[in-house]
Design a protein around this motif. Structure first.
Motif, short mmCIF file in Angstrom:
data_model
loop_
_atom_site.label_atom_id
_atom_site.label_comp_id
_atom_site.label_asym_id
_atom_site.label_seq_id
_atom_site.Cartn_x
_atom_site.Cartn_y
_atom_site.Cartn_z
N THR A 11 -1.92 -6.35 -6.31
CA THR A 11 -3.03 -5.57 -5.75
C THR A 11 -3.90 -5.10 -6.90
OG1 THR A 11 -1.57 -4.77 -3.98
CG2 THR A 11 -3.62 -3.57 -4.33
N ASP A 56 0.83 -1.21 0.00
CA ASP A 56 0.00 0.00 0.00
C ASP A 56 0.86 1.26 0.00
OD1 ASP A 56 -2.38 -1.39 -0.06
OD2 ASP A 56 -2.84 -1.09 2.07
N GLY A 116 -6.79 -2.62 -8.04
CA GLY A 116 -7.41 -1.38 -7.60
C GLY A 116 -8.51 -0.93 -8.55
N THR A 157 -8.86 -0.69 -3.05
CA THR A 157 -8.36 -2.03 -3.32
C THR A 157 -9.52 -3.00 -3.22
OG1 THR A 157 -6.15 -1.52 -2.48
CG2 THR A 157 -6.79 -3.84 -2.52
#
Length: 140
Positions: free
Chosen positions: A113, A36, A115, A62
């Motif tokens: 991740t 992050d 998003g 996220t």
């Protein structure tokens, strides 16, 4: 939508005592924090002010994260988080992370991740401006 990837963005962080769990290694929740932080630094390096965008009700969220743990991190280690971002759609970004020990270059974790750019008022996906995508593909 151009699915090209960005240049790799790399940041360095120390492993601090509060990252360590009862087993003497970094607790898995901190890998999420490292990733992050890398994403937030990419926004900053690209000159994207999330506070201003957020005041308009728009921002990143996220919606999925995956981690593959390959080796332990201990107190005193220094890590490098290398992140590459890809934009599969105008509303989405995928961040691929490789976390390494700086001292040995050993890969300790691979993460991804997913998003979504969202309008917080309507709770619906929001198109990222092309300028934002371009700036994130070449963060400072």
């Amino acid at each position: 939508m151009n699915k090209s990837s960005s240049a790799a963005y790399t940041m360095r962080l120390p492993v601090v005592w509060s990252d360590i769990d009862a087993n003497g290694h970094v607790n898995n929740k901190h890998y999420n924090s490292y990733c992050d932080e890398s994403i937030m630094r990419i926004f900053a390096a690209a000159g994207i002010d999330l506070n201003t965008i957020s005041s308009d009700g728009i921002g990143p969220v996220t919606y999925k994260a995956e981690y593959e743990y390959l080796a332990e991190l201990k107190y005193g280690d220094t890590i490098e988080v290398e992140t590459v971002v890809t934009f599969p759609k105008m509303t989405r970004a995928v961040f691929d992370h490789v976390i390494r020990k700086s001292q040995s270059d050993e890969v300790v974790c691979r993460a991804r991740t997913y998003g979504l750019w969202v309008n917080h008022r309507t709770k619906k996906p929001h198109r990222m401006p092309a300028e934002t995508i371009a700036r994130m593909q070449n963060p400072g």
